[in-house]
Design an enzyme around this catalytic site. Structure first.
Site, PDB file in Angstrom:
ATOM      1  N   CYS A 138       0.831  -1.208   0.000  1.00 20.91           N
ATOM      2  CA  CYS A 138       0.000   0.000   0.000  1.00 20.91           C
ATOM      3  C   CYS A 138       0.863   1.255   0.000  1.00 20.91           C
ATOM      4  CB  CYS A 138      -0.929  -0.024   1.217  1.00 20.91           C
ATOM      5  SG  CYS A 138      -1.936   1.460   1.361  1.00 20.91           S
ATOM      6  N   CYS A 141      -0.400   4.076   2.237  1.00 21.42           N
ATOM      7  CA  CYS A 141      -0.128   3.873   3.666  1.00 21.42           C
ATOM      8  C   CYS A 141       1.351   4.087   3.979  1.00 21.42           C
ATOM      9  CB  CYS A 141      -0.470   2.445   4.112  1.00 21.42           C
ATOM     10  SG  CYS A 141      -1.969   1.782   3.419  1.00 21.42           S
ATOM     11  N   ASP A 142       2.230   3.533   3.156  1.00 26.51           N
ATOM     12  CA  ASP A 142       3.646   3.441   3.539  1.00 26.51           C
ATOM     13  C   ASP A 142       4.592   4.286   2.695  1.00 26.51           C
ATOM     14  OD1 ASP A 142       2.942   1.615   5.499  1.00 26.51           O
ATOM     15  OD2 ASP A 142       3.126  -0.094   4.159  1.00 26.51           O
TER      16      ASP A 142
END
Ligand code: NAP
Length: 316
Positions: A138, A141-142
Site C-alpha cells: 500500500c 499507507c507506507d
C-alpha cells in the site's frame, strides 16, 4: 434449536476497521452484536507497520496498536468478540443461518460482512520476511517512509501504475517491474506513467529475491534480484523498498452464489449504501470496495452498515 445453535440479532463477520466500527455502532445501538474475527484478527493493518494517515493520530500509530484500540472500543460497548471463522452461510431464509468452522450454528436477524481483501503475494519467501520492513502492499499507507528513496513496484495493472505515480511524487526513483512487455493498465494511466521522469520501466522481469539486512527484529531492504522472463538472466537493483501491486483477492469465497458479486469477486452493494442483494445482509470495507481500500473509508462504511442494519431491524 439444538444446543449448538444460538439466535442473535446482529452478526458481524471480520475484524478490520469496517468490522470493528460496525461493532461499535451496533453495540451502542443495543443490537448486542457478535463479531467473528476471521482468519487474520485485526485484518490487513496488522501486517503494516506505522499508520500515519488515519485521522486522530497526529504522531501516527502502529497497525497492530490501532487495531488493538478498535478491538477494545468494540468490547467496551459489549460486543461479543470471538475467535474463529464462518464457513457456511444460508441467506435464503430468515433468520439467516451461518455455521462456524467449529460446527456451531448461528441464526442472525441481520449480518454485516466485513471480511476484507488480501493483497496477493508474489510467492517468494523474502517478501514475507521483509513484510512491513521494506515490503508493502500500500503506497498510500507506507509511501511516506520512502521519501527521497528508491523503490520498486511489482505489477502491470492499474493498481501498480497508480502506486508508481503516487510514489514518484515522493521518491527519488521508482522502478516499475512487470513480467511482460506491455502493461495491462488503462492507456490514460500508462501515458501519465511514461511521462513521469523518475519512473523507469523494467520489462519482462520477475522478482527472484528481495534482499536486505537483519539484526534481531530490525530488518531493512536494500535490493531486489530479478529474473528476466525471456532470457533467464539475473540482475540486482539497489533500492530501499518494494511495493507489491499484483492485485487483491476479496475474501468472498463463501458468499459465491449467495449474494450478487462483481465479476472480480467483490460483493455488490447499492450505490451510497452497504445493502447487498439480500435484504438484511450488509457489506462494508474492502470486501465491497476495490477503489479506495483505505482504513478510514472501511471504518466509515462499517458505521454505515451498522446504521443500516439497525434501521432494517426496525422493519422486521
Ligand atoms: P490486475 O488488473 O489484475 O493486475 C495485476 C497485475 O499484476 C497484472 O499486470 C499481472 O500481470 C500482474 N501479476 C499478477 N500476478 C503476478 C505475479 N505472481 N507476479 C508478477 N506479476 C503478477 O489488478 P489491479 O491492478 O489491482 O486492478 C484490479 C482492478 O481494479 C482492475 O479492474 C483495475 O482496472 C481496477 N483499478 C482501477 C483503478 C483506477 O481506475 N484508477 C485503480 C486501481 C485498480 P499480467 O498483466 O501479466 O497478467
Amino acid at each position: 434449536m439444538s444446543e449448538n445453535t444460538e439466535k442473535i440479532k446482529c452478526l458481524i463477520i471480520g475484524s478490520g476497521p469496517a468490522g470493528y466500527t460496525a461493532a461499535i455502532y451496533a453495540a451502542r445501538a443495543d443490537l448486542k452484536p457478535v463479531l467473528i474475527q476471521g482468519m487474520q484478527p485485526g485484518g490487513q493493518l496488522t501486517i503494516t507497520t506505522e499508520i500515519e494517515n488515519y485521522p486522530g493520530f497526529p504522531e501516527g500509530i502502529t497497525g497492530s496498536a490501532i487495531m488493538e484500540n478498535f478491538h477494545k472500543q468494540a468490547a467496551r460497548f459489549g460486543t461479543d468478540i470471538r475467535w474463529g471463522s464462518i464457513s457456511e452461510v444460508d441467506f435464503t431464509k430468515k433468520p439467516f443461518k451461518l455455521k462456524t468452522e467449529e460446527g456451531n450454528e448461528i441464526l442472525a436477524d441481520t449480518v454485516i460482512i466485513a471480511t476484507g481483501a488480501t493483497a496477493k503475494w508474489i510467492g517468494i519467501e523474502s517478501e514475507v520476511k521483509f513484510s512491513g520492513y521494506g515490503v508493502s502492499a500500500c503506497a498510500t499507507c507506507d509511501g511516506f517512509f520512502y521519501k527521497g528513496k528508491v523503490v520498486a513496484v511489482i505489477g502491470g495493472g492499474d493498481t501498480a501504475v497508480e502506486e508508481a505515480l503516487y510514489l514518484a511524487k515522493l521518491c527519488k526513483k521508482v522502478y516499475l517491474i512487470h513480467r511482460r512487455s506491455e502493461l495491462r493498465a488503462s492507456k490514460i494511466m500508462q501515458n501519465k506513467l511514461f511521462n513521469t521522469p523518475n519512473v523507469e520501466m523494467i520489462w519482462n522481469n520477475l522478482p527472484k529475491e528481495i534482499v536486505g539486512t537483519e539484526s534481531g527484529f530490525i530488518k531493512s531492504v536494500n535490493g531486489i534480484i530479478l529474473t528476466n522472463t525471456i532470457t533467464a538472466e539475473e540482475t540486482k537493483l539497489d533500492l530501499d523498498g518494494v511495493f507489491r501491486a499484483i492485485g487483491h483477492k476479496p475474501n468472498s469465497d463463501i458468499f459465491k452464489d449467495k449474494l450478487e458479486l462483481h465479476p472480480n469477486g467483490y460483493i455488490k452493494t447499492q450505490p451510497g449504501s452497504t445493502k447487498t442483494s439480500v435484504n438484511g445482509v450488509f457489506a462494508a470495507g474492502d470486501i465491497q470496495d476495490f477503489h479506495f481500500r483505505q482504513a478510514v473509508t472501511a471504518a466509515g462504511s462499517g458505521c454505515m452498515a451498522a446504521i443500516e442494519a439497525e434501521r432494517y431491524l426496525c422493519t422486521i
